[in-house]
Design a protein around this motif. Structure first.
Motif, PDB file in Angstrom:
ATOM      1  N   GLY A 281      26.674  47.869  37.925  1.00 56.80           N
ATOM      2  CA  GLY A 281      27.051  46.481  37.368  1.00 56.80           C
ATOM      3  C   GLY A 281      28.003  46.254  36.571  1.00 56.80           C
ATOM      4  N   PRO A 282      27.666  47.028  35.138  1.00 54.61           N
ATOM      5  CA  PRO A 282      28.811  46.789  34.369  1.00 54.61           C
ATOM      6  C   PRO A 282      30.119  47.026  34.374  1.00 54.61           C
ATOM      7  CG  PRO A 282      26.818  48.224  33.341  1.00 54.61           C
ATOM      8  CD  PRO A 282      26.717  47.895  34.877  1.00 54.61           C
ATOM      9  N   ALA A 283      30.263  48.150  35.726  1.00 50.82           N
ATOM     10  CA  ALA A 283      31.695  48.621  36.011  1.00 50.82           C
ATOM     11  C   ALA A 283      32.449  47.288  36.614  1.00 50.82           C
ATOM     12  CB  ALA A 283      31.874  49.422  37.108  1.00 50.82           C
ATOM     13  N   GLY A 284      31.388  46.372  37.355  1.00 51.44           N
ATOM     14  CA  GLY A 284      31.880  45.105  37.958  1.00 51.44           C
ATOM     15  C   GLY A 284      32.371  44.103  37.236  1.00 51.44           C
ATOM     16  N   GLY A 285      31.750  44.176  35.702  1.00 52.58           N
ATOM     17  CA  GLY A 285      31.955  43.066  34.693  1.00 52.58           C
ATOM     18  C   GLY A 285      33.527  43.398  33.999  1.00 52.58           C
ATOM     19  N   ILE A 286      33.613  44.939  34.089  1.00 53.83           N
ATOM     20  CA  ILE A 286      35.054  45.223  33.413  1.00 53.83           C
ATOM     21  C   ILE A 286      36.194  44.817  34.617  1.00 53.83           C
ATOM     22  CG2 ILE A 286      36.695  47.159  32.885  1.00 53.83           C
ATOM     23  CD1 ILE A 286      34.197  48.442  31.821  1.00 53.83           C
ATOM     24  N   VAL A 287      36.048  45.050  35.921  1.00 49.90           N
ATOM     25  CA  VAL A 287      37.009  44.599  36.854  1.00 49.90           C
ATOM     26  C   VAL A 287      37.337  43.249  36.771  1.00 49.90           C
ATOM     27  CG1 VAL A 287      37.497  44.632  39.371  1.00 49.90           C
ATOM     28  CG2 VAL A 287      36.405  46.744  38.309  1.00 49.90           C
ATOM     29  N   GLY A 288      36.056  42.433  36.636  1.00 48.64           N
ATOM     30  CA  GLY A 288      36.371  41.033  36.732  1.00 48.64           C
ATOM     31  C   GLY A 288      36.876  40.613  35.478  1.00 48.64           C
ATOM     32  N   ALA A 289      36.707  40.950  34.265  1.00 51.51           N
ATOM     33  CA  ALA A 289      37.360  40.666  33.014  1.00 51.51           C
ATOM     34  C   ALA A 289      38.702  41.012  33.063  1.00 51.51           C
ATOM     35  CB  ALA A 289      36.695  41.322  31.952  1.00 51.51           C
ATOM     36  N   VAL A 290      39.171  42.166  33.740  1.00 50.17           N
ATOM     37  CA  VAL A 290      40.537  42.532  33.584  1.00 50.17           C
ATOM     38  C   VAL A 290      41.127  41.531  34.702  1.00 50.17           C
ATOM     39  CG1 VAL A 290      42.307  44.367  34.353  1.00 50.17           C
ATOM     40  CG2 VAL A 290      40.035  44.759  32.902  1.00 50.17           C
ATOM     41  N   LYS A 291      40.689  41.279  35.879  1.00 50.20           N
ATOM     42  CA  LYS A 291      41.579  40.777  36.932  1.00 50.20           C
ATOM     43  C   LYS A 291      41.708  39.167  36.438  1.00 50.20           C
ATOM     44  CE  LYS A 291      41.227  44.051  40.728  1.00 50.20           C
ATOM     45  NZ  LYS A 291      41.882  44.230  41.806  1.00 50.20           N
ATOM     46  N   THR A 292      40.492  38.680  35.970  1.00 48.44           N
ATOM     47  CA  THR A 292      40.874  37.191  35.869  1.00 48.44           C
ATOM     48  C   THR A 292      41.646  37.008  34.343  1.00 48.44           C
ATOM     49  OG1 THR A 292      38.631  37.371  34.615  1.00 48.44           O
ATOM     50  CG2 THR A 292      38.493  36.476  36.713  1.00 48.44           C
ATOM     51  N   SER A 293      41.365  38.018  33.474  1.00 48.99           N
ATOM     52  CA  SER A 293      42.419  37.910  32.254  1.00 48.99           C
ATOM     53  C   SER A 293      43.759  37.977  32.800  1.00 48.99           C
ATOM     54  CB  SER A 293      41.920  38.901  31.128  1.00 48.99           C
ATOM     55  OG  SER A 293      40.574  38.663  30.947  1.00 48.99           O
ATOM     56  N   ALA A 294      44.181  38.912  33.649  1.00 49.61           N
ATOM     57  CA  ALA A 294      45.440  39.074  34.209  1.00 49.61           C
ATOM     58  C   ALA A 294      46.175  37.829  34.737  1.00 49.61           C
ATOM     59  CB  ALA A 294      45.645  40.311  34.963  1.00 49.61           C
ATOM     60  N   MET A 295      45.239  37.360  35.620  1.00 46.87           N
ATOM     61  CA  MET A 295      45.466  35.862  36.245  1.00 46.87           C
ATOM     62  C   MET A 295      45.901  34.785  35.149  1.00 46.87           C
ATOM     63  SD  MET A 295      42.622  36.083  39.147  1.00 46.87           S
ATOM     64  CE  MET A 295      42.737  37.363  40.387  1.00 46.87           C
ATOM     65  N   ALA A 296      45.308  35.026  33.979  1.00 54.11           N
ATOM     66  CA  ALA A 296      45.474  34.038  33.055  1.00 54.11           C
ATOM     67  C   ALA A 296      46.527  34.366  32.085  1.00 54.11           C
ATOM     68  CB  ALA A 296      44.216  33.857  32.060  1.00 54.11           C
ATOM     69  N   GLY A 297      46.951  35.341  32.308  1.00 56.21           N
ATOM     70  CA  GLY A 297      48.282  36.053  31.467  1.00 56.21           C
ATOM     71  C   GLY A 297      47.841  36.900  30.091  1.00 56.21           C
ATOM     72  N   PHE A 298      46.626  37.492  30.056  1.00 58.35           N
ATOM     73  CA  PHE A 298      46.244  38.303  29.073  1.00 58.35           C
ATOM     74  C   PHE A 298      46.162  39.899  29.596  1.00 58.35           C
ATOM     75  CE2 PHE A 298      44.046  34.276  28.107  1.00 58.35           C
ATOM     76  CZ  PHE A 298      44.636  33.857  27.249  1.00 58.35           C
ATOM     77  N   ASP A 299      46.958  40.771  29.043  1.00 57.45           N
ATOM     78  CA  ASP A 299      47.048  42.019  29.277  1.00 57.45           C
ATOM     79  C   ASP A 299      46.399  43.041  28.599  1.00 57.45           C
ATOM     80  OD1 ASP A 299      48.873  42.117  27.459  1.00 57.45           O
ATOM     81  OD2 ASP A 299      50.531  42.821  28.504  1.00 57.45           O
ATOM     82  N   ARG A 300      46.004  42.569  27.212  1.00 56.05           N
ATOM     83  CA  ARG A 300      45.348  43.420  26.349  1.00 56.05           C
ATOM     84  C   ARG A 300      44.010  42.673  26.055  1.00 56.05           C
ATOM     85  NH1 ARG A 300      49.187  45.503  21.566  1.00 56.05           N
ATOM     86  NH2 ARG A 300      49.362  43.272  21.312  1.00 56.05           N
TER      87      ARG A 300
END
Length: 642
Positions: A281-300
């Protein structure tokens, strides 16, 4: 709770039908469903509510599709179900896996009990050793040298056969096999595995397949974990598959059941293994955080996932961070996992006053009975503290409580319990705080614990956290986002519209991934590249074969080679990106790899040792398949603090 629908749909899947992305957490089960037309539906249920349903994931699918309890689920309307589950994690924490027998090289019966003699609490006078997962140990007369010489051929004796048969007759069905140097010379393990299979063991885990790397202790522990948990997972997978397909036509095709692995990739249900399930479950959270943040323009970003039972924090700076050796619930593991730091401070963490100080956790009320406000007689928790100070309001919280599962939070009981606790604190300390002040005091402690966890994965590893965006998600993340950012000096917070279910949403956005590893143990020289290239090619072929067997076409496959490097004489390897497999092999390849390694080593430890030789401990290949293409989901809201 009423279903919430988003009016900015994702592009529909190439397959007609519903998709369900499910994260079964310790307190809530989150479900994100994509309709055939691409519209998104959000649903939440308590993970445990035995009076109403047996399995929250199946119940959620029924409620979204509006299927009565006695009616079959219309599987022909479903294209895919993708899940992250805590089933194996809970079995490990509670030591409720399958009965397991360990077969190990003669003379190493107590190797796992002895372990590495680590002392996490150096001044503890009473050392409490974790309980071993295996029930019995059988020593096998066999031995390879580190160079592959057969010192003792494997002896198939009557004593060995009788011991295996006795273990089987006693009801043990899971078998873990780990021999000295078996990761590189697997023939003895293969022979014993064939015998165990003939006797009738239904789960046979061999170390050269489970963890083909050096270090007997962690390799054998990982093999035992796999044997111990895989049967539990298989039964749960079968339970879900049966509930979904029991009334469907045998000829029905197109439906896929997939599970999230600890490494951040999806895998077909029948390939889901115990060793790869602990951070599902937590791994899904990291994937979701990274992908949605990238779509919003955040890479760090710093991922801050606060759920009901615990808080998971993670660091992302352009690539997923993974650990290849870790410890979970007192058990050593050598398996690729997302680098996640967990603290026992979640919405369900129990609040207590011991007579002189406030305490938050580590005990959790979980889903049953849950927080005091959940109408099941539970204790005061962090969630109740937020109810008390007004951060959680019953009118905006899912109405999933009570006998019928349709009542809101009980704010009155929270007020009464904090009033009683404030009176008790006043009697014992002489100071008379208000109920609101008591709640705020508990919340301040929880904030400090979570901010300290973030410092461990960022500041203590050489990263300036003030230059990052705090990506908050989980059911309780938004309630504490501003206080966490303030404690860390961060000026930017990212809250996605699906922050409350981002782990489930990330499971839907995740790729199919296959990670293959193999030990090398050779000094990094121009001559060793021939061996490295051959092994990388072998692992790449194996990974692509996995993709093809899971129905992923060759076109979208991405191949990512990595080198596990360490200084000669040291123990901890760093993972460095390797050259593309189709790159030109001409020229000096050692210098740029060493430069990348020393840059990472300087970042991690603050110094380098340029005169020491580099050892290629192992190589790995990550093969990534993208089964479904998505358009950008709706963007998040950004809060700024100055």
């Amino acid at each position: 709770m009423p279903l919430e629908q988003n009016q900015s749909p994702i592009v529909p899947s190439s397959q007609a039908g519903w998709q369900f992305w499910i994260d079964r957490g310790g307190t809530f089960t989150d479900i994100v469903a994509q309709r055939p037309d691409g519209e998104i539906v959000i649903h939440k249920l308590l993970s445990e509510n035995p009076e109403r349903y047996r399995d929250a994931a199946i119940q959620g699918i029924r409620e979204i599709l509006q299927v009565p309890a006695a009616a079959p689920i219309p599987i022909e309307q479903i294209a895919a179900v993708k899940m992250g589950t805590t089933v194996a994690t809970n079995a490990l924490l509670e030591r409720k896996g399958d009965r397991t027998v360990l077969l190990i090289t003669q003379g190493f019966r107590d190797a796992l009990r002895i372990g590495y003699q680590n002392r996490p609490q150096i001044f503890a006078r009473q050392i409490v050793l974790p309980e071993m997962l295996y029930e019995q140990v059988i020593e096998v007369e066999e031995r390879h040298s580190a160079q592959g010489e057969v010192l003792t051929p494997v002896q198939i004796t009557e004593t060995l056969l009788r011991a295996l048969q006795t273990a089987y007759d006693s009801g043990i069905r899971a078998c873990a096999i780990a021999f000295l140097h078996g990761y590189r010379y697997p023939h003895h393990e293969q022979r014993i595995a064939a015998i165990a299979r003939d006797i009738g063991f239904t789960q046979i885990s061999v170390s050269h397949e489970v963890s083909p790397l050096m270090k007997l202790i962690s390799r054998a522990d990982t093999t035992v974990v796999d044997a111990y948990l895989s049967p539990i997972l298989r039964r749960y997978v079968d339970q879900v598959a049966t509930a979904l397909t029991s009334h469907s036509s045998p000829s029905l095709s197109g439906f896929r059941l997939m599970f999230m692995q600890s490494n951040g990739g999806l895998v077909d249900a029948h390939r889901f293994q115990g060793k790869d399930s602990l951070l599902s479950g937590p791994a899904g959270g990291i994937v979701g955080a990274v992908k949605t943040s990238a779509m919003a323009g955040f890479d760090r970003i710093i991922g801050f996932d606060m759920g009901g039972t615990s808080t998971d924090v993670s660091h992302f700076n352009g690539e997923y961070e993974r650990t290849f050796e870790t410890e979970v619930a007192g058990v050593r593991l050598r398996a690729p996992m997302m680098a996640i730091h967990t603290v026992a401070a979640g919405g369900g963490s129990i609040l207590t006053f011991d007579g002189c100080r406030y305490r938050v956790g580590p005990e959790s009320a979980g889903a049953n009975p849950g927080a005091a406000a959940y109408r099941r007689g539970g204790p005061l928790t962090v969630t109740d503290g937020n109810v008390m100070v007004g951060k959680i309001q019953a009118a905006f919280f899912p109405a999933v409580f009570g006998a019928g599962g349709n009542l809101p939070l009980d704010g009155a009981i929270v007020q009464q319990r904090f009033t009683d606790l404030a009176r008790e604190i006043g009697q014992k300390t002489g100071n008379q705080p208000t109920p609101e002040q008591v709640a705020e005091g508990f919340l301040a402690i929880a904030i400090d614990k979570m901010a300290t966890a973030i410092k461990k994965i960022s500041i203590q590893r050489g990263y300036d956290v003030t230059h990052y965006t705090l990506c908050c998600f989980g059911g309780a993340g938004g309630q504490h986002a501003c206080l966490i950012a303030e404690a860390l000096g961060m000026t930017q917070i990212f809250l996605h519209p699906y922050a409350g279910v981002l782990s489930a949403y990330g499971i839907g956005l995740a790729d199919v991934r296959s990670l293959k590893e193999k030990a090398i143990e050779a000094e990094l020289t121009p001559e060793v590249w021939r061996i490295v290239d051959a092994v990388l090619h072998e692992l790449s072929v194996a990974g692509q074969s996995d993709m093809q067997q899971q129905g992923i076409a060759p076109c979208p496959i991405q191949i990512l080679p990595n080198l596990h490097l360490r200084y000669a004489g040291t123990d901890a390897a760093l993972v460095i990106a390797g050259d593309p497999l189709d790159a030109s092999q001409a020229g000096d390849r050692c210098t740029p790899v060493r430069e990348r390694f020393e840059q990472a080593y300087q970042q991690r430890y603050g110094f380098t040792m340029p005169h020491k030789a580099l050892i290629v401990e192992a190589v790995s290949v990550e093969v990534v398949g993208k089964p479904i293409r998505f358009m950008n989901p709706p963007g998040g809201r950004i809060g700024r603090r100055h």
